[in-house]
Enzyme design. Structure first.
Site, PDB file in Angstrom:
ATOM      1  N   ASP A 165      11.434  -9.860  39.672  1.00 11.72           N
ATOM      2  CA  ASP A 165      10.677  -8.682  40.096  1.00 11.72           C
ATOM      3  C   ASP A 165      11.473  -7.411  39.800  1.00 11.72           C
ATOM      4  O   ASP A 165      12.582  -7.247  40.308  1.00 11.72           O
ATOM      5  CB  ASP A 165      10.399  -8.809  41.598  1.00 11.72           C
ATOM      6  N   GLY A 225       7.521 -13.107  38.737  1.00 18.79           N
ATOM      7  CA  GLY A 225       7.653 -11.664  38.887  1.00 18.79           C
ATOM      8  C   GLY A 225       7.151 -11.157  40.225  1.00 18.79           C
ATOM      9  O   GLY A 225       7.078 -11.885  41.214  1.00 18.79           O
ATOM     10  N   HIS A 226       6.784  -9.879  40.232  1.00 17.38           N
ATOM     11  CA  HIS A 226       6.377  -9.178  41.445  1.00 17.38           C
ATOM     12  C   HIS A 226       5.139  -9.815  42.070  1.00 17.38           C
ATOM     13  O   HIS A 226       5.050  -9.975  43.275  1.00 17.38           O
ATOM     14  CB  HIS A 226       6.113  -7.713  41.092  1.00 17.38           C
ATOM     15  N   PHE A 227       4.164 -10.152  41.228  1.00 16.43           N
ATOM     16  CA  PHE A 227       2.937 -10.800  41.702  1.00 16.43           C
ATOM     17  C   PHE A 227       3.059 -12.313  41.496  1.00 16.43           C
ATOM     18  O   PHE A 227       2.327 -12.933  40.725  1.00 16.43           O
ATOM     19  CB  PHE A 227       1.722 -10.222  40.981  1.00 16.43           C
ATOM     20  N   GLN A 283       6.931 -12.319  50.791  1.00 18.06           N
ATOM     21  CA  GLN A 283       6.893 -12.486  49.334  1.00 18.06           C
ATOM     22  C   GLN A 283       7.141 -11.137  48.662  1.00 18.06           C
ATOM     23  O   GLN A 283       6.284 -10.260  48.639  1.00 18.06           O
ATOM     24  CB  GLN A 283       5.533 -13.060  48.901  1.00 18.06           C
TER      25      GLN A 283
END
Length: 284
Positions: free
Chosen positions: A237, A263-265, A125
């Site tokens: 991201d 996004g990133h998280f 991920q």
């Protein structure tokens, strides 16, 4: 159902880890990113706990693990990986599914390429192992380093570790930022405001460049061992864009890829959906 928050002594350091589920089920080891902790997996672990045995450690200097000063412990990806490798051995884990996000990639891939017999499959991920996929923020860091612009690099690093920067990392690129639990970025902020925490994160941040020279080694592992792989990726991201997730398909034949409007998280927003993909991946 087993639900525990534990600590264990590894090479003289108290390492905190979250454990959920039952030990007779398939094990998933979850390795977190910057500047987070095992807390980032809280929602996902709750979703999967009835069917799997889940273990999520905090690295030394992160989350609730012991945080020796930078003069007492050399914070490098090699050293942190060695701690997690010993953590795996001490708990007698394996073979297991390895879930990695961000920093979890270079830490987990060091271990997987060294001990491929431990790995039943990879769940990736937003963690890069290819030069493709470096997003806007990653390129900015690369440019600062190339120009030897330490002031620019330090300012950007400081922003990423500020509350405003943490909020952008967790909310930026998400499709429904209003639905993301603020406790995710507030927890990161609380850990970063402990004595010495930002110095530790700075040491790891500056050591990140050592990972690029390892990419070919990890790619050789993918080609040679062909681990079953699931890609779940937030395509907005700013660190690692969609082509970073696509790149794994160059070397891994048995791969499933899912890209989310996140996004990133990603897990802050899509824990339920990602849990469903993991269930399907492991059961097939």
């Amino acid at each position: 159902m087993n639900n525990k928050n534990k600590t264990i002594k590894i090479n003289g350091l108290e390492i905190f880890y979250r454990e959920e589920g039952q030990q007779n089920k398939e094990t998933i080891l979850l390795l977190h990113g910057f500047p987070s902790s095992s807390y980032m997996f809280k929602g996902l672990m709750e979703e999967l706990s009835e069917d799997y045995h889940l273990i999520a450690p905090d690295y030394p200097g992160f989350g609730l693990s012991e945080a020796p000063t930078t003069s007492e412990f050399e914070y490098t990806f090699d050293n942190v990986s060695a701690i997690i490798e010993e953590f795996i051995a001490t708990l007698k884990l394996g073979p297991f599914y390895l879930l990695v996000q961000d920093y979890g990639g270079p830490i987990g891939f060091r271990i997987a390429s060294k001990k491929p017999e431990l790995i039943k499959g990879l769940i990736i991920q937003n963690a890069n192992a290819y030069m493709e996929g470096l997003g806007e923020w990653a390129k900015k860091i690369e440019q600062f380093q190339k120009n030897n612009d330490l002031e620019g690099l330090n300012n950007f690093k400081g922003y990423l570790m500020s509350l405003e920067g943490l909020k952008e990392q967790h909310l930026g690129g998400s499709s429904t930022p209003e639905n993301i639990d603020p406790s995710y970025y507030l927890m990161d902020n609380a850990f970063l405001n402990r004595t010495g925490a930002k110095e530790i994160q700075t040491a790891m941040f500056y050591n990140y460049g050592t990972n690029f020279s390892k990419y070919s080694e990890w790619q050789d592992y993918f080609k040679t061992h062909q681990p079953n792989t699931l890609i779940v990726w937030g395509e907005n991201d700013p660190f690692f864009n969609k082509s970073g997730g696509d790149a794994y398909g160059k070397d891994i034949k048995n791969i499933q890829s899912y890209f989310f409007n996140g996004g990133h998280f990603l897990l802050d927003e899509y824990a339920v959906e990602v849990a469903e993909k993991i269930q399907k991946f492991i059961k097939n």
